[in-house]
Design an enzyme around this catalytic site. Structure first.
Site, PDB file in Angstrom:
ATOM      1  N   SER A 199      11.959  15.170  16.527  1.00 41.83           N
ATOM      2  CA  SER A 199      12.059  14.237  15.409  1.00 41.83           C
ATOM      3  C   SER A 199      13.171  13.214  15.691  1.00 41.83           C
ATOM      4  CB  SER A 199      12.283  14.990  14.096  1.00 41.83           C
ATOM      5  OG  SER A 199      12.083  14.130  12.994  1.00 41.83           O
ATOM      6  N   ASP A 411       0.833  16.616  12.788  1.00 41.51           N
ATOM      7  CA  ASP A 411       2.095  16.131  12.231  1.00 41.51           C
ATOM      8  C   ASP A 411       1.813  15.161  11.089  1.00 41.51           C
ATOM      9  OD1 ASP A 411       4.602  14.968  11.728  1.00 41.51           O
ATOM     10  OD2 ASP A 411       5.178  14.999  13.835  1.00 41.51           O
ATOM     11  N   HIS A 450       4.937  18.958  12.174  1.00 41.55           N
ATOM     12  CA  HIS A 450       6.099  18.206  12.634  1.00 41.55           C
ATOM     13  C   HIS A 450       7.124  19.149  13.252  1.00 41.55           C
ATOM     14  CE1 HIS A 450       8.732  14.820  13.012  1.00 41.55           C
ATOM     15  NE2 HIS A 450       9.674  15.385  12.265  1.00 41.55           N
TER      16      HIS A 450
END
Length: 519
Positions: A199, A411, A450
């Site tokens: 991320s 995601d 994610h």
């Protein structure tokens, strides 16, 4: 005794050399009592604020209630940590900087290597769990709060240098100082240095490869929240499509119904009906197939909701030129839509980017967002600070650096094709797949959300794959991912270097990786 050993080591004298060599071979510092001595280490614009030994299983993070941070001794995620030297420092590369870092050094069994770990969101805290994972593998490891505390962007209002610290400077400054601490403690520099982040941590890894290509030998960049101004603009555009008009809002309770319809339509495209969409780019699902015929029901979508769903699943484009600004969410992400458009407001990271950095107004109303106008404003204010998009990695590749990218196809926070787009730009710029395949590879993960989660196999050892690549020259042709059921794996599946996908070999269980080949 401490002084004598330190002096002997520093001068390289013959006396005591065998003992020093034995300590190095065992992965221990030449002077095991030297942890506290790091408190006086001179680091230029940095100050060591803590240097203390931590006994095995005794680490307590800030706010923790017991030796392992879980309320009692031997409990919690840090219970199995080995003994280590814990060093904290404050870095001030500018007059407005206040970067906190920690460096953890194994008291014994050091593998001779260094691994820095990345952050999530707006950071604002040390990534202790990721550091713990690195320490357990024998690494000296470090993390930074990126120069502020708190998981929001308020820190950047009126503090442009702090925003630069967050964007890329804190990671590089941490790297330089951490390596110096490692070398001082063990008497030698790390043999290899690695970055591991997802991320925001993925974007940080890309920024390192682009801006400071000599910092790391290998970089893991997962689900990179990048390019950030475009990502945030996409998030606000999607929020407007679903949240601005109440008629367009799709209740989260409806997401499973949409997801089941998508999987039913596209699951078998890869020849295996397993509840996963192996390659969402082949899926042509249209939400209009779920439109209500007359009476509105929980098992269908209104016309306004169909339009909103189409927007979520489509690239956001410049309304005037048609140019793609950011890819849309893929078919199969529906169960994760709540984090993006679950209401009543857009994603906080996107809001903060425009409130505190672009418009410098904490009261800015996202409903006034204009895609073309405000993205241009964001890029002008940013001036290349936060977006890690340079595809020219000549210097990184030139010294043997390896870049391992990964992204979950399910995601729902960062559109998966953002990683595909960056990877493709690197391959094109750097001479094509034949030249780049030996130092950069992308692994797309079917069914993973994610940085983890989701319905598919979502646990895999990217660190081991990168180590083998960097240290033995063996590029990963597949990485085995698993999905756990209790203490065992209920399904394993190979992750393939993009654009390859895992295809059934025609025999064997669909729950076993050995039944699939990369094509």
């Amino acid at each position: 005794m401490r002084f004598v050993l330190a002096t002997v080591f520093a001068l390289g004298l013959a006396v005591g050399a065998p003992a020093v060599d034995a300590a190095l071979a065992a992965g221990a510092p030449p002077d095991p009592a030297g942890c506290e001595g790091l408190a006086s280490l001179a680091l230029g614009d940095a100050t060591v604020t803590m240097a203390q030994p931590v006994a095995a299983g005794a680490f307590t993070p800030a706010g923790g209630r017991g030796p392992a941070g879980g309320g009692r001794a031997g409990a919690g995620p840090f219970a199995e940590l080995p003994a280590f030297c814990r060093v904290a420092a404050t870095l001030k590369p500018t007059s407005d900087s206040d970067i906190k870092i920690e460096v953890w050094l194994p008291a014994s069994g050091w593998n001779g290597k260094f691994q820095a770990v990345g952050n999530g969101g707006w950071a604002g805290t040390i990534s202790y769990p990721a550091m713990a994972a690195a320490l357990k593998r024998g690494y000296a490891t470090s993390s930074t709060d990126t120069g502020h505390t708190g998981a929001n962007g308020r820190f950047a209002l009126g503090h442009p240098e702090k925003f630069v610290d967050f964007a890329y400077r804190s990671e590089h400054e941490m790297t330089v100082k951490a390596k110096a601490i490692v070398e001082r403690y063990y008497g030698r520099a790390p043999q290899r240095s690695y970055w591991n982040g997802c991320s925001t941590g993925g974007r940080q890894g890309l920024a390192e490869a682009q801006r400071y290509p000599d910092d790391y030998d290998g970089i893991i960049a997962g689900a990179s929240a990048n390019p950030r101004t475009y990502l945030n603009s996409w998030q606000l555009s999607i929020a407007q499509a679903m949240l601005k008009d109440p008629a367009s809002f799709i209740p989260p309770a409806t997401y499973p119904m949409i997801h089941q319809a998508v999987v039913a339509a596209c699951d078998a495209l890869d020849g295996v009906k397993d509840g996963l969409i192996a390659d969402p780019t082949r899926c042509r699902f249209d939400p209009k197939s779920l439109e209500c015929n007359g009476e509105e029901r929980a098992t269908c979508l209104t016309s306004a909701q169909v339009t909103a769903a189409r927007t979520v699943m489509s690239p956001v484009r410049n309304p005037r030129t048609g140019e793609e600004i950011f890819p849309g969410l893929e078919p199969g992400t529906e169960l994760a839509w709540a984090g993006l458009v679950g209401g009543p407001d857009p994603v906080a990271t996107a809001l903060d980017q425009f409130r505190y950095i672009v418009f410098k107004d904490p009261n800015w109303d996202w409903r006034t967002f204009d895609l073309e106008r405000d993205l241009a404003a964001a890029n002008k204010v940013d001036a290349g600070t936060i977006n890690a998009v340079n595809p020219d990695l000549t210097r990184f590749a030139g010294h043997g650096g390896k870049l391992l990218l990964y992204h979950g196809w399910s995601d729902g926070s960062v559109a998966p094709r953002a990683s595909v787009n960056y990877y493709t730009s690197v391959v094109k710029t750097m001479g094509g797949p034949a030249k780049t395949g030996e130092w950069v590879r992308l692994f797309m993960v079917p069914g993973m959300g994610h940085c983890g989660g989701g319905e598919g196999p979502n646990t895999f050892d990217a660190v081991a794959a990168l180590e083998q690549w960097v240290e033995q020259g063996q590029a990963p042709d597949r990485i085995i991912a698993s999905r756990a059921a209790g203490a065992s794996a209920e399904r394993t599946r190979p992750l393939c270097p993009y654009p390859q996908v895992a295809a059934s070999a025609g025999t064997g269980s669909i729950d076993e990786a050995a039944s699939f080949v990369c094509k």
